[in-house]
Structures are given as structure tokens and as C-alpha cells.
Scaffold this motif. Structure first.
Motif, short mmCIF file in Angstrom:
data_model
loop_
_atom_site.label_atom_id
_atom_site.label_comp_id
_atom_site.label_asym_id
_atom_site.label_seq_id
_atom_site.Cartn_x
_atom_site.Cartn_y
_atom_site.Cartn_z
N THR A 89 0.84 -1.20 0.00
CA THR A 89 0.00 0.00 0.00
C THR A 89 0.87 1.25 0.00
OG1 THR A 89 -1.73 -1.16 1.26
CG2 THR A 89 -1.84 1.26 1.19
N LYS A 90 0.72 2.07 -1.02
CA LYS A 90 1.54 3.26 -1.16
C LYS A 90 0.98 4.41 -0.32
CE LYS A 90 3.93 1.01 -4.17
NZ LYS A 90 5.24 0.44 -3.77
N ILE A 95 1.06 9.94 -3.65
CA ILE A 95 0.22 9.66 -4.83
C ILE A 95 -0.54 10.92 -5.24
CG2 ILE A 95 -1.78 8.36 -5.66
CD1 ILE A 95 -0.93 6.07 -3.85
N ASN A 96 -1.08 11.63 -4.26
CA ASN A 96 -1.85 12.85 -4.54
C ASN A 96 -1.00 13.94 -5.18
OD1 ASN A 96 -4.09 11.60 -3.44
ND2 ASN A 96 -3.95 12.65 -1.47
N HIS A 97 0.31 13.86 -4.98
CA HIS A 97 1.22 14.85 -5.56
C HIS A 97 1.93 14.32 -6.81
CE1 HIS A 97 0.52 16.97 -1.78
NE2 HIS A 97 1.06 18.04 -2.34
N GLY A 98 1.42 13.23 -7.36
CA GLY A 98 1.91 12.74 -8.64
C GLY A 98 3.27 12.07 -8.60
N ILE A 99 3.67 11.58 -7.42
CA ILE A 99 4.95 10.87 -7.33
C ILE A 99 4.78 9.46 -7.88
CG2 ILE A 99 6.75 10.01 -5.78
CD1 ILE A 99 6.68 13.05 -6.03
N ALA A 212 10.21 13.83 1.43
CA ALA A 212 9.81 14.92 0.54
C ALA A 212 11.02 15.53 -0.15
CB ALA A 212 9.06 15.99 1.33
N LEU A 213 12.10 15.71 0.60
CA LEU A 213 13.33 16.24 0.02
C LEU A 213 13.86 15.33 -1.08
CD1 LEU A 213 15.81 18.14 -0.03
CD2 LEU A 213 16.77 16.73 1.80
N GLU A 218 14.58 13.99 -6.82
CA GLU A 218 14.43 12.93 -7.81
C GLU A 218 13.46 13.29 -8.92
OE1 GLU A 218 12.94 8.23 -8.00
OE2 GLU A 218 13.23 9.23 -6.07
N HIS A 219 12.37 13.98 -8.55
CA HIS A 219 11.30 14.25 -9.52
C HIS A 219 11.20 15.72 -9.94
CE1 HIS A 219 9.64 10.18 -9.12
NE2 HIS A 219 9.86 10.30 -7.83
N GLY A 220 12.02 16.57 -9.33
CA GLY A 220 11.98 17.98 -9.70
C GLY A 220 10.69 18.67 -9.30
N LYS A 221 10.06 18.20 -8.24
CA LYS A 221 8.81 18.78 -7.77
C LYS A 221 9.06 19.71 -6.59
CE LYS A 221 5.62 15.12 -9.21
NZ LYS A 221 4.70 16.00 -9.96
#
Length: 240
Positions: A89-90, A95-99, A212-213, A218-221
């Protein structure tokens, strides 16, 4: 004492039992934060028996496992199988932030447990209890899932749902001393009723902003929401 301190983004990350350094972006507006981290028999899966189609023991060997031991083993297997959901379970916030491919609930609890494991010894703090609390604090999410503020579920209702789920999981385990210990550890965290629970709640926040960091890099968010949500909310009296 574990210190989370601002350093240059070009510096190497460093982690030890006395210091935890992360790049300045871990904290909103580059602020620095100092955090003070702080025998009973375990159920064992004894046997898994295979039976031939005619009902005889496989290989014609007679089983020496007593019904009570077989039942205990079955309960442990059922409980651990249920806990597997924590691995799959993620965490919904990511998930809500598109990771893509975000951490699981178990991932989160595991690194919190490591935080407790590497923490310096502190007067009046039972470090081993911190580890145990970290391991079980989100265990009910194996049934209810990761409930986040965005779900709009009141805190009292969330707690009720998780308590009911925990009761069910402990029933699956078969009750007994280990189930009682899990209940006690979970309630201690939920009610923030000890200095150990207080510390683990802070570990929960620190683990989240570290994750989060990592996702930012990693994702540039931009995930300021997670840093802001923990600002000035560290509850441990050991903070300095």
C-alpha cells in the motif's frame, strides 16, 4: 543528541548516531532544526504441513505438531500475510502529488525504526520501546489504508477506524501477550502518552520531510506543503 542542521547543497550528506545532516532545502526558508533523538517469547512460525490428496501426511511421515502449535503457527502466518498489505500500500500523500512509484507504508515505518535504532541514548528514554512503537504505529493501515487530511475524515473517526482495524488484526494473530503488546504500543503512540511516543511522533515528521526532500530532488517537484505542515509542530521536550 541528533542534530538536523543546515549545510550547503554542495556538501555531502552525512549520517551518524550523533548527527543527521541534510541539505538546507529540507527545511522551508533554510531554517535549521535541532532534534533530540532518543523478555518475552516471540511467536514463531513452526511448521507448514503439506497433505497428500488422500489425507495422509506427505511422505507418509506422521506429524508431531500438536493442534495448539499448529493453530499458533497458522495465526502467525495469517497475521503476517495481512501485514503484507503494509508493503504494497503506497502512501497516499505522495500519490496525490503525482509521485511515481512512491514509498509504501512499511517503507515509512522501517526508516522511522532506523531513526530510533541509531539514536543516541538519552536519560529516561527507552530506545528499544521507541523502535517497537515505530514498527507498529501505522500497522492498522493494513486494513484501513493511509488516511490523510485530504480525505476529510475527522481525527476522532480516523482513530476509531484504526482501533477497530487493530482489534481485528490482533484477533487474527490469536490474541495473547504479543497481541496485547501491539495494542499497548499502538495506543501509547495514538494517545502520545509517553516520552517515547512523543519522540516517535517527531521521527514521523522528520521521516516525511526527508522523503519529501528526496522526491523533490528525484522528480523535480516542489513539495513545500510537507515542510510547512511540520513547522513548529515538534512535540518532544528534548528539542533544543
Amino acid at each position: 543528541m541528533v542534530v538536523i542542521q543546515s549545510i550547503s547543497p554542495s556538501s555531502s550528506s552525512f549520517l551518524s548516531s550523533s548527527s543527521l545532516y541534510v541539505p538546507w532545502t529540507c527545511f522551508y526558508r533554510r531554517t535549521s532544526l535541532k532534534l533530540g533523538f532518543c523478555n518475552t517469547e516471540i511467536p514463531k512460525i513452526l511448521t507448514i504441513r503439506c497433505q497428500a490428496s488422500n489425507g495422509d501426511e506427505l511422505g507418509s511421515k506422521k506429524s508431531t505438531t500438536t493442534p495448539s502449535l499448529s493453530s499458533s503457527s497458522s495465526s502467525a502466518i495469517d497475521f503476517l500475510t495481512l501485514c503484507n498489505r503494509l508493503k504494497t500500500t503506497k502512501r497516499k500523500g505522495w500519490i496525490n502529488h503525482g509521485i511515481k512509484g512512491p514509498e509504501s507504508i512499511a517503507d515509512h515505518m522501517y526508516r522511522m525504526s532506523l531513526m530510533a535504532l541509531i539514536a543516541s541514548d538519552l536519560p529516561g528514554v527507552n530506545r528499544e520501546r521507541c523502535i517497537k512503537i515505530a514498527i507498529v504505529h501505522d500497522i492498522a493501515e493494513a486494513i484501513v489504508g493511509d488516511i490523510t487530511p485530504s480525505d476529510g475524515i475527522p481525527k476522532a473517526e480516523k482513530s476509531r477506524l484504526e482501533q477497530a482495524a487493530l482489534n481485528e488484526m490482533c484477533d487474527v494473530l490469536g490474541g495473547g501477550l504479543r497481541a496485547e503488546e501491539i495494542q499497548e504500543l499502538w495506543a501509547e503512540y495514538e494517545n502520545n502518552s509517553s516520552i517515547e511516543a512523543n519522540l516517535v511522533k517527531d521521527f514521523d515528521k522528520v521521516e516525511m520531510i526527508l522523503q519529501a526532500l528526496e522526491y523533490e530532488m528525484e522528480h523535480g517537484k516542489v513539495l513545500d506543503e510537507f515542510f510547512l505542515s511540520t513547522a513548529d509542530l515538534y512535540a518532544s521536550p528534548i528539542l533544543c
